[in-house]
Design a protein around this motif. Sequence first.
Motif, PDB file in Angstrom:
ATOM      1  N   LYS A 193      51.903  43.819 -34.433  1.00  0.00           N
ATOM      2  CA  LYS A 193      50.565  44.127 -34.396  1.00  0.00           C
ATOM      3  C   LYS A 193      49.762  43.024 -34.038  1.00  0.00           C
ATOM      4  O   LYS A 193      48.791  43.163 -33.363  1.00  0.00           O
ATOM      5  CB  LYS A 193      50.375  44.856 -36.086  1.00  0.00           C
ATOM      6  N   ASN A 194      49.900  41.802 -34.231  1.00  0.00           N
ATOM      7  CA  ASN A 194      49.459  40.661 -34.094  1.00  0.00           C
ATOM      8  C   ASN A 194      49.249  40.419 -32.454  1.00  0.00           C
ATOM      9  O   ASN A 194      48.286  39.912 -31.865  1.00  0.00           O
ATOM     10  CB  ASN A 194      49.877  39.254 -34.635  1.00  0.00           C
ATOM     11  N   LYS A 195      50.212  40.911 -31.865  1.00  0.00           N
ATOM     12  CA  LYS A 195      50.367  40.802 -30.395  1.00  0.00           C
ATOM     13  C   LYS A 195      49.686  42.189 -29.675  1.00  0.00           C
ATOM     14  O   LYS A 195      49.780  42.126 -28.573  1.00  0.00           O
ATOM     15  CB  LYS A 195      51.870  40.772 -29.865  1.00  0.00           C
ATOM     16  N   LYS A 250      54.325  42.892 -38.453  1.00  0.00           N
ATOM     17  CA  LYS A 250      53.183  42.139 -38.466  1.00  0.00           C
ATOM     18  C   LYS A 250      52.974  41.422 -37.258  1.00  0.00           C
ATOM     19  O   LYS A 250      51.953  41.450 -36.683  1.00  0.00           O
ATOM     20  CB  LYS A 250      53.333  41.116 -39.597  1.00  0.00           C
ATOM     21  N   ILE A 251      54.037  40.962 -36.825  1.00  0.00           N
ATOM     22  CA  ILE A 251      54.252  40.032 -35.491  1.00  0.00           C
ATOM     23  C   ILE A 251      53.806  40.886 -34.190  1.00  0.00           C
ATOM     24  O   ILE A 251      53.077  40.770 -33.143  1.00  0.00           O
ATOM     25  CB  ILE A 251      55.731  39.476 -35.212  1.00  0.00           C
ATOM     26  N   GLU A 277      57.764  41.756 -41.677  1.00  0.00           N
ATOM     27  CA  GLU A 277      57.329  40.577 -40.999  1.00  0.00           C
ATOM     28  C   GLU A 277      57.284  41.044 -39.346  1.00  0.00           C
ATOM     29  O   GLU A 277      56.497  40.473 -38.404  1.00  0.00           O
ATOM     30  CB  GLU A 277      58.156  39.341 -41.329  1.00  0.00           C
TER      31      GLU A 277
END
Length: 422
Positions: A156-158, A153-154, A150
């Motif tokens: 990579k999303n940023k 993922k955070i 998680e």
Amino acid sequence: MNNFNAGLTTPGEKENIPKPMNNYMTRLFSVILLLLSLLPSFATEPLERLLRSGKIDPKQSALLVTDLSDGRVIDAHNTSAPFIPASIMKCVTIASLLPESGTSYRYQTRILADAPVNKGTLEGNLIIEGAGDPSIDAGCEPAGPDFVQEVVKILKNKGIKRIEGKVIIDKSVFTSPAIHPTWAAADTKQKYGTGCHGFNYRHNATGNQAVADPSALFRRNLATALSSAGITLAGKTLEEGERKELGIYRSAQIDEIMRSCMMRSDNLFAEALLRTLPVVSGKPGDTTEAAAMEIDYWQKKGVPTEGVRIIDGSGLSRTNRVTADFMGGILTEMSDNPDYASFLPLAGQEGTLASFLKDTPLDSYIAMKTGSMNGIQCYAGYKLDEDFVPTHVIVLILNALPKGRPAARQAFANYLLETFPQ
């Protein structure tokens, strides 16, 4: 009682009965009422048999059984004497927190950056701000998503591909030592006795062995995952800057964590829940503060607290002391809370009571938390009706077992079967 009522006459019929018969019926009815009034005294016979069984030490034991419908005491023995509670202390921890937190409270572990992100590079540190959540990748219910993944993922999303600084773990939400100084050293080496931190990870253990620094374990796993995801962790020592949120990892609802704690008698979960009590009130998560809040709360509820000493939330400390009156008062107060009663394992079916009273008339009609230590066996909970609604409070605290725990458990099972014949 139905057969007796069938023999009574209506007011109109009574006029046709001779006066001697009226007198006879009156006397008979009075005798029956007298016998019914004496019935509670017969309820002490199972207790007397338990005390004389040789399987418990009466001087080191306490028992309390009360009828919730009218508050009547069915059986009582040594109810004001303080004894070591072992894991029934978890009943106190959760009963104290539940009214304050509610069922929908969630731990929120924040993922933060203390510097800007410039062209895919976080120019400072990645900060994990712990919330005291004991369930992160704990390997038990309630199971959430993999925390490391998680976080990745955070990032990579940023659009973050490089972190110039380090991974910093903020554990300040809990201010007490992770391991209480009164715990036995042998216990703290085991998974069941691992410390409680402001950031907990994988139940703070590897296999059955406690991990002293779960943050270090997390950093290693995160570094591996970051590398696999193509994110570089430079690890430079940089001065911390202003924190900005990148994302939040939310736990399951706290009622699920409470239920898991009670079903499995999880000490880490219980310690975290105790320290959460002051946190939900805006105070630091200190064990001593939490214990004082518990005592104050139950005193205001009218529950007798004389002789009670709360040291931790799990019952691992042998310096804890409770009385049967104290436990019984809490269980009575919580008896109309359906969530609380549902946290307790059902006899013959669940958790630590899976084999207790199994295939007996009381199978599924008793819900209790157990507490076990060397030389100690305790129970606290309820007798239930067919709708799983508590009808009686049951507390047994045994601090000396002449014949060992199995013999004591069987003696108590026999007592319950006699006291509550189905």
